[in-house]
Enzyme design. Structure first.
Site, PDB file in Angstrom:
ATOM      1  N   LYS A  13      -3.436  -1.659  -2.438  1.00 39.30           N
ATOM      2  CA  LYS A  13      -3.370  -0.983  -1.130  1.00 39.30           C
ATOM      3  C   LYS A  13      -4.032   0.394  -1.206  1.00 39.30           C
ATOM      4  CE  LYS A  13       1.187  -1.219  -0.916  1.00 39.30           C
ATOM      5  NZ  LYS A  13       1.511  -1.920  -2.164  1.00 39.30           N
ATOM      6  N   ARG A  88       8.116  -1.174   5.346  1.00 36.46           N
ATOM      7  CA  ARG A  88       8.465  -1.907   4.132  1.00 36.46           C
ATOM      8  C   ARG A  88       9.763  -2.683   4.297  1.00 36.46           C
ATOM      9  NH1 ARG A  88       5.864   0.979  -0.145  1.00 36.46           N
ATOM     10  NH2 ARG A  88       6.350   0.125  -2.167  1.00 36.46           N
ATOM     11  N   ARG A 160       2.370   6.084 -13.938  1.00 40.35           N
ATOM     12  CA  ARG A 160       3.498   6.399 -13.055  1.00 40.35           C
ATOM     13  C   ARG A 160       4.805   5.964 -13.700  1.00 40.35           C
ATOM     14  NH1 ARG A 160       2.043   4.314  -7.033  1.00 40.35           N
ATOM     15  NH2 ARG A 160       4.073   3.340  -7.249  1.00 40.35           N
TER      16      ARG A 160
HETATM   17  P1  AP5 Z   1      -3.217   0.227  -6.345  1.00 37.61           P
HETATM   18  O1  AP5 Z   1      -4.342   0.363  -5.385  1.00 37.61           O
HETATM   19  O2  AP5 Z   1      -2.632   1.470  -6.916  1.00 37.61           O
HETATM   20  O3  AP5 Z   1      -2.082  -0.710  -5.711  1.00 37.61           O
HETATM   21  P2  AP5 Z   1      -0.988  -0.395  -4.591  1.00 37.61           P
HETATM   22  O4  AP5 Z   1      -0.880  -1.629  -3.768  1.00 37.61           O
HETATM   23  O5  AP5 Z   1      -1.292   0.885  -3.886  1.00 37.61           O
HETATM   24  O6  AP5 Z   1       0.272  -0.286  -5.530  1.00 37.61           O
HETATM   25  P3  AP5 Z   1       1.524   0.726  -5.469  1.00 37.61           P
HETATM   26  O7  AP5 Z   1       2.238   0.613  -6.773  1.00 37.61           O
HETATM   27  O8  AP5 Z   1       1.091   2.074  -5.024  1.00 37.61           O
HETATM   28  O9  AP5 Z   1       2.358   0.035  -4.402  1.00 37.61           O
HETATM   29  P4  AP5 Z   1       3.837   0.239  -4.146  1.00 37.61           P
HETATM   30  O10 AP5 Z   1       3.898  -0.343  -2.786  1.00 37.61           O
HETATM   31  O11 AP5 Z   1       4.761  -0.361  -5.124  1.00 37.61           O
HETATM   32  O12 AP5 Z   1       4.062   1.811  -4.369  1.00 37.61           O
HETATM   33  P5  AP5 Z   1       4.257   3.007  -3.366  1.00 37.61           P
HETATM   34  O13 AP5 Z   1       3.637   4.196  -3.946  1.00 37.61           O
HETATM   35  O14 AP5 Z   1       3.887   2.617  -1.967  1.00 37.61           O
HETATM   36  O15 AP5 Z   1      -3.704  -0.747  -7.525  1.00 37.61           O
HETATM   37  C1  AP5 Z   1      -2.861  -1.038  -8.620  1.00 37.61           C
HETATM   38  C2  AP5 Z   1      -3.702  -1.089  -9.915  1.00 37.61           C
HETATM   39  O16 AP5 Z   1      -4.564  -2.215  -9.854  1.00 37.61           O
HETATM   40  C3  AP5 Z   1      -4.623   0.136 -10.109  1.00 37.61           C
HETATM   41  O17 AP5 Z   1      -4.695   0.420 -11.479  1.00 37.61           O
HETATM   42  C4  AP5 Z   1      -5.981  -0.349  -9.594  1.00 37.61           C
HETATM   43  O18 AP5 Z   1      -7.057   0.317 -10.229  1.00 37.61           O
HETATM   44  C5  AP5 Z   1      -5.938  -1.816  -9.962  1.00 37.61           C
HETATM   45  N1  AP5 Z   1      -6.659  -2.678  -9.030  1.00 37.61           N
HETATM   46  C6  AP5 Z   1      -6.778  -2.541  -7.678  1.00 37.61           C
HETATM   47  N2  AP5 Z   1      -7.505  -3.543  -7.166  1.00 37.61           N
HETATM   48  C7  AP5 Z   1      -7.845  -4.347  -8.219  1.00 37.61           C
HETATM   49  C8  AP5 Z   1      -8.597  -5.549  -8.337  1.00 37.61           C
HETATM   50  N3  AP5 Z   1      -9.148  -6.148  -7.275  1.00 37.61           N
HETATM   51  N4  AP5 Z   1      -8.731  -6.107  -9.569  1.00 37.61           N
HETATM   52  C9  AP5 Z   1      -8.172  -5.518 -10.656  1.00 37.61           C
HETATM   53  N5  AP5 Z   1      -7.466  -4.359 -10.609  1.00 37.61           N
HETATM   54  C10 AP5 Z   1      -7.307  -3.797  -9.409  1.00 37.61           C
HETATM   55  O19 AP5 Z   1       5.852   3.175  -3.368  1.00 37.61           O
HETATM   56  C11 AP5 Z   1       6.525   3.627  -4.526  1.00 37.61           C
HETATM   57  C12 AP5 Z   1       8.020   3.720  -4.243  1.00 37.61           C
HETATM   58  O20 AP5 Z   1       8.272   4.648  -3.176  1.00 37.61           O
HETATM   59  C13 AP5 Z   1       8.694   2.414  -3.777  1.00 37.61           C
HETATM   60  O21 AP5 Z   1       9.047   1.577  -4.866  1.00 37.61           O
HETATM   61  C14 AP5 Z   1       9.916   2.969  -3.018  1.00 37.61           C
HETATM   62  O22 AP5 Z   1      10.920   3.366  -3.913  1.00 37.61           O
HETATM   63  C15 AP5 Z   1       9.346   4.214  -2.350  1.00 37.61           C
HETATM   64  N6  AP5 Z   1       8.810   3.934  -1.019  1.00 37.61           N
HETATM   65  C16 AP5 Z   1       7.517   4.080  -0.613  1.00 37.61           C
HETATM   66  N7  AP5 Z   1       7.367   3.720   0.671  1.00 37.61           N
HETATM   67  C17 AP5 Z   1       8.595   3.334   1.106  1.00 37.61           C
HETATM   68  C18 AP5 Z   1       9.084   2.835   2.339  1.00 37.61           C
HETATM   69  N8  AP5 Z   1       8.281   2.635   3.406  1.00 37.61           N
HETATM   70  N9  AP5 Z   1      10.397   2.536   2.424  1.00 37.61           N
HETATM   71  C19 AP5 Z   1      11.227   2.708   1.384  1.00 37.61           C
HETATM   72  N10 AP5 Z   1      10.837   3.172   0.176  1.00 37.61           N
HETATM   73  C20 AP5 Z   1       9.518   3.482   0.042  1.00 37.61           C
HETATM   74 MG    MG Z   2      -0.305   2.727  -3.688  1.00 35.84          MG
END
Ligand code: AP5
Ligand code: MG
Length: 218
Positions: A13, A88, A160
């Protein structure tokens, strides 16, 4: 133009969001990034969200929804926003839909990145994130030019704290239980574009931009 970039943890994402905002002049609103920034700055919000994030659980709906509503009221979101990591849960989706409807707006597109769990676990192990600007890398797929240093801002890149395998598995379980039902909610509204999220980042990016162009023809 309100777009949601949607998918499991590690679906790409953030990676694809960075490309979308280069092609379209809308800000990325990433709730995870907002929490991590607050944590770095030691704010009450950062401290409150820390435990949930480290456990791979969702921060409570009311808290997240208020933060997003406040962010969407800022001037740069007048023409729209790219939501990354929000909504989410179904209550968050209903909150967002109602908030937009009150202002005569609606979600125009949900880009659903489809990635199987087995791929996610490998990706997260190799992810590195900038401690300052949040830019995302992968040790083998998209490494920094200089090891450990962000290409974009020169700060340190780290793993992270929630990217260890046990927490990733909990985050995936949380996703399947609480987050994935949102796809069907938006599918019923006819605004979901499923995009295969396995393959080269560039090719996936082309499909994402195609889906946006189709949903918002100029
Ligand atoms: P990346 O682009 O970083 O993936 P992402 O989908 O952004 O993953 P996140 O871990 O950020 O998602 P998340 O939803 O768990 O975390 P968030 O920060 O929102 O890519 C991942 C890796 O893969 C990278 O190394 C990249 O280089 C690689 N990659 C990308 N594309 C690729 C490809 N095609 N092939 C190979 N490799 C590839 O949330 C974190 C925490 O915050 C949650 O767990 C929760 O506790 C809290 N939180 C956030 N939002 C909310 C909400 N709305 N409600 C409640 N809690 C929330
Ligand atoms: Mg992300």
């Amino acid at each position: 133009m309100f777009v949601i970039i949607f998918g499991p943890p590690g679906a790409g994402k953030g990676t694809q969001a960075a490309r979308i905002v280069q092609a379209h002049p809308i800000p990325q609103v990433a709730t995870g990034d907002i929490f991590r920034k607050n944590l770095r700055e030691g704010t009450a919000l950062g401290i409150e969200s820390k435990g949930y994030m480290e456990a791979g659980k969702l921060v409570p709906d009311e808290l997240v929804s208020k933060i997003v509503a406040d962010r969407l009221q800022q001037d740069d979101c007048v023409a729209g926003a790219l939501l990354d990591g929000f909504p989410r849960s179904l209550p968050q989706a209903c909150f967002l839909d109602a908030w937009l409807a009150e202002r005569g707006m609606a979600i125009g597109l949900v880009v659903h990145l489809v990635v199987p769990d087995s791929v996610i676990v490998e990706r997260m192990g190799g992810r590195r994130t900038c401690t300052n600007c949040g830019a995302t890398y992968h040790v083998s797929v998209s490494p920094t030019k200089v090891q450990g240093i962000c290409d974009r801002c020169g700060s340190q890149v780290i793993q992270r704290p929630d990217d260890n395998e046990a927490t990733v598995l909990t985050r995936l379980a949380t996703y399947h239980e609480q987050t994935s039902p949102i796809v069907e909610h938006y599918r019923a509204l006819g605004v979901v574009a499923d995009v295969e999220g396995v393959g080269s980042i560039d090719r996936i990016g082309d499909h994402v931009i195609e889906a946006i162009t189709k949903a918002f023809p100029v």
